[in-house]
Write an enzyme that holds these catalytic residues in place. Structure first.
Site, PDB file in Angstrom:
ATOM      1  N   ARG A 162       9.136  21.543 -36.390  1.00 26.62           N
ATOM      2  CA  ARG A 162       7.885  21.176 -36.905  1.00 26.62           C
ATOM      3  C   ARG A 162       6.891  22.623 -36.736  1.00 26.62           C
ATOM      4  O   ARG A 162       7.043  23.421 -35.826  1.00 26.62           O
ATOM      5  CB  ARG A 162       7.128  20.144 -35.973  1.00 26.62           C
ATOM      6  N   THR A 460       5.722  15.481 -49.215  1.00 29.38           N
ATOM      7  CA  THR A 460       6.931  15.828 -48.179  1.00 29.38           C
ATOM      8  C   THR A 460       8.037  15.292 -49.055  1.00 29.38           C
ATOM      9  O   THR A 460       7.972  14.623 -49.781  1.00 29.38           O
ATOM     10  CB  THR A 460       6.512  14.891 -46.718  1.00 29.38           C
ATOM     11  N   THR A 478       8.281  19.393 -44.814  1.00 28.48           N
ATOM     12  CA  THR A 478       7.075  19.207 -45.661  1.00 28.48           C
ATOM     13  C   THR A 478       6.370  20.452 -45.514  1.00 28.48           C
ATOM     14  O   THR A 478       6.279  21.251 -44.790  1.00 28.48           O
ATOM     15  CB  THR A 478       6.351  18.021 -44.851  1.00 28.48           C
ATOM     16  N   ASN A 480       3.127  19.531 -45.950  1.00 26.12           N
ATOM     17  CA  ASN A 480       1.841  18.870 -45.812  1.00 26.12           C
ATOM     18  C   ASN A 480       1.329  18.084 -47.077  1.00 26.12           C
ATOM     19  O   ASN A 480       1.908  17.255 -47.706  1.00 26.12           O
ATOM     20  CB  ASN A 480       0.711  19.217 -45.023  1.00 26.12           C
ATOM     21  N   ASP A 501      -3.159  18.231 -39.995  1.00 27.99           N
ATOM     22  CA  ASP A 501      -2.371  17.297 -39.380  1.00 27.99           C
ATOM     23  C   ASP A 501      -3.070  16.963 -37.756  1.00 27.99           C
ATOM     24  O   ASP A 501      -2.848  16.291 -37.377  1.00 27.99           O
ATOM     25  CB  ASP A 501      -1.022  17.515 -39.378  1.00 27.99           C
ATOM     26  N   GLY A 552       5.708  10.569 -47.542  1.00 31.27           N
ATOM     27  CA  GLY A 552       4.620   9.659 -47.777  1.00 31.27           C
ATOM     28  C   GLY A 552       3.375   9.367 -46.772  1.00 31.27           C
ATOM     29  O   GLY A 552       2.697   8.427 -46.821  1.00 31.27           O
ATOM     30  N   GLY A 553       3.280  10.417 -46.067  1.00 31.41           N
ATOM     31  CA  GLY A 553       2.205  10.522 -45.104  1.00 31.41           C
ATOM     32  C   GLY A 553       2.464   9.065 -44.143  1.00 31.41           C
ATOM     33  O   GLY A 553       3.626   8.909 -43.802  1.00 31.41           O
TER      34      GLY A 553
END
Length: 649
Positions: A162, A460, A478, A480, A501, A552-553
């Protein structure tokens, strides 16, 4: 539990036809001489270039899902409601191995490496780098993500690469005069967090791979240097993102004009070459991640930052480290079979949420998504899971997260007891609970009631890989938002806008999802923003059974959860598990988001039970692989919502 069919009923069977190749929304059996010959792989992409060209042209004539469709609601039409009628009804079957991604060329890169003798990890890294070339909306080396690895010998690892906030990041960096600066956290160089993808992929390969970095990057380098045919999807995306891409010189030059043809916009069938990206990939292949974080690529990226108001420094890049975390696990007994769920730990919120939901749903039978009580129960589980997610999940390196309590059976039973099976709960009344492990009474302290960012924008991407030995990879990464920050480094790759985020302004909705946020996810140097990405693997009686995940968030959690339920609880086959209609509830706002495939009558029944509803074109893009329990074959089930690609042999 008796076997109930989904709206597209397909029980698992050993008689699924064999297929060597599947490209997006259709399957074309091909002779091996037209695909990848393991004895003659040196020039594989050149030999298959014309074939790929014509295949992608055919594919591009089908409507593909846009980034906006994943975020925005539009009224359903009769044509859209019947789109699933043309979806493939059977998974792609491979007796040896399988790769399922969003893009045919990404899947092909993975299969090429497998046929050269690589394992699932080698193939996954190859697919990831290839997607960074052919899927600029989401595939990336300028972003970050997660990779879940389960080896055939049972060893598992979760790789967290991340992005992190730069050292110069501050809590209020996107606020002026008490107000959030429009687009500041989502557009341009100042919205970029330190990328993690290159370091993460190198770590995965060194830990579990069998090939050198240069070998697995060869397909991506070829695609960037020699190009690939532009599809209708890319043409449409370039047009939709034009207003943002054209604000940045490098982005405008790369994505909005075909320099080889009088600087006109790209058209379907044009060859898309990315020489700057090819050069960057070649440097990484030669010098490893050190080039990206301490070498020429790092210097180019920091020069871009200094010239355009960004805050990432050479020190930020040099200090970035991916992490290996313990896999989150849960066990279930279903119809005489032992199931184990291997999923994502924090800073993903998804794994905790999925296990908590599955635990709640242990208390009730599920019949399928044409059954109103089944949908209601899953919606109520989602409501409670997202309330807890909002209160408790954050970066585990800086926060104490009650994972054991959130995923305990006794806590799930308490949540189940709050559900009225006859009528909708109210999110005004349902708040985060007080999680605790079994045998320990719940504490009396009140849980926070603010909502943290739900993480990841609409584009993503998730891919799954299984090799002949039974090694498996589930990976989600991703930028974002679709096309990330829309700023492109002079080194040829798009940069993320992952800073959104974080909690950009406590008490004020975040830019991408309009959600209230809490201090648990506040911007701070070196912190990882909370994520919803949830790569997941299921074992059945100790053996590999299902590999899944989604973009998809916030809907990542719902889409992945539903795919798990479809396979593990409802027992449908792999493609039906992916084709099945999806729905989503995230506590706030208090509404059930439903795909268009649900009938108006079913929606009215939900409304009559007290549920507010909202229609959406598609929820998630799940590229999954199932294992046929009778034959051991791999069943590639790419998501037809965006014409995903499953390839096996």
């Amino acid at each position: 539990m008796s076997p109930h069919q989904l709206p597209v009923p397909r029980r698992r069977a050993s008689g699924t036809p064999q297929a060597e190749f599947a490209c997006r929304s259709f399957c074309i059996p091909l002779r091996n001489t037209h695909f990848v010959d393991s004895r003659k792989t040196k020039n594989v992409f050149r030999r298959t270039f014309l074939l790929t060209f014509f295949l992608l042209l055919a594919v591009s004539r089908s409507h593909a899902q846009t980034a906006g469709e994943l975020q925005d609601n539009s009224a359903p039409s009769a044509k859209q409601a019947n789109a699933s009628d043309t979806w493939p009804q059977q998974a792609v079957r491979g007796s040896h191995a399988m790769v399922a991604t969003d893009e045919a060329l990404g899947s092909q890169a993975g299969v090429t490496i497998l046929k050269q003798g690589g394992n699932a990890v080698d193939a996954a890294v190859a697919a990831a780098f290839a997607l960074a070339v052919v899927e600029p909306a989401a595939g990336n080396i300028g972003g970050g993500g997660f990779m879940l690895v389960r080896l055939a010998d049972g060893k598992t690892n979760f790789f967290d690469y991340r992005e992190v906030a730069p050292a110069k990041a501050t809590r209020d960096m996107y606020i002026h005069d008490g107000k959030l600066i429009p687009d500041a956290s989502t557009l341009g160089y100042r919205s970029v967090a330190v990328p993690g993808t290159v370091a993460g992929l190198e770590l995965v390969l060194k830990t579990h791979g069998t090939m050198k970095l240069a070998q697995v990057m060869a397909p991506a380098i070829h695609l960037a240097r020699d190009g690939f045919p532009i599809t209708e999807t890319l043409v449409r995306e370039f047009d939709e993102e034009k207003s943002s891409l054209e604000q940045f010189f490098v982005s405008k030059r790369i994505f909005l004009s075909n320099a080889r043809n009088q600087n006109r916009a790209y058209k379907v069938g044009d060859i898309f070459r990315q020489p700057e990206l090819a050069a960057t990939l070649e440097r990484i292949a030669k010098n490893g991640a050190a080039d990206f974080y301490r070498g020429e690529t790092a210097r180019m990226l920091v020069a871009d930052m200094q010239s355009n108001g960004g805050i990432i420094t050479l020190d930020d890049l040099a200090k970035y480290r991916p992490k290996i975390r313990e896999v989150l696990r849960a066990h279930y007994q279903i119809e005489g079979h032992r199931w184990e769920v291997l999923t994502s730990p924090p800073p993903s919120s998804g794994g905790v949420a999925i296990i908590e939901a599955l635990n709640i749903l242990k208390q009730t039978p599920l019949k399928g998504w044409d059954d109103l009580p089944s949908v209601r129960m899953v919606v109520e589980a989602m409501r409670r899971v997202f309330a807890d997610r909002a209160a408790y999940l954050a970066d585990p390196d800086y926060s104490d997260i009650p994972v054991a309590g959130l995923t305990s059976d006794c806590y799930a039973k308490e949540l189940f007891a709050t559900i009225n099976p006859q009528h909708a709960s109210s999110s005004k009344e349902i708040k985060a609970g007080t999680p605790h492990v079994c045998g320990v009474s719940a504490g009396k302290s009140a849980a926070p009631n603010t909502v943290v960012s739900l993480g990841e924008g609409p584009h993503t991407t998730h891919f799954s890989v299984v090799d002949a030995a039974g090694n498996a990879v589930a990976s989600t990464y991703t930028l974002n938002d679709s096309y990330g920050s829309h700023a492109t480094s002079s080194a040829g790759f798009l940069l993320n806008d992952e800073m959104d985020d974080f909690t950009t302004q406590p008490g004020v909705p975040n830019a991408l999802f309009g959600l209230m946020q809490s201090d648990a996810n506040a911007i701070a140097p070196n912190h990882r923003p909370l994520s919803s990405m949830t790569p997941t693997i299921l074992l059945r009686d100790g053996k590999l059974s299902f590999v899944t995940g989604s973009p998809g968030g916030p809907t990542i959690i719902s889409a992945t959860l539903l795919s798990v339920i479809n396979w593990m609880r409802l027992g449908v086959d792999a493609q039906a598990a992916i084709n099945a209609p999806r729905f989503h509830h995230q506590w706030l706002p208090d509404e059930v988001v439903m795909e268009r495939e649900f009938s108006p009558v079913f929606e009215q029944a939900l409304n009559a039970n007290g549920y507010a509803t909202k229609r959406k074109g598609h929820i998630g893009l799940v590229n999954a692989i199932g294992i046929d329990a009778q034959t051991g074959d791999c069943l590639g089930a790419a998501d037809p919502r965006d014409h995903g690609s499953a390839m096996g042999y």
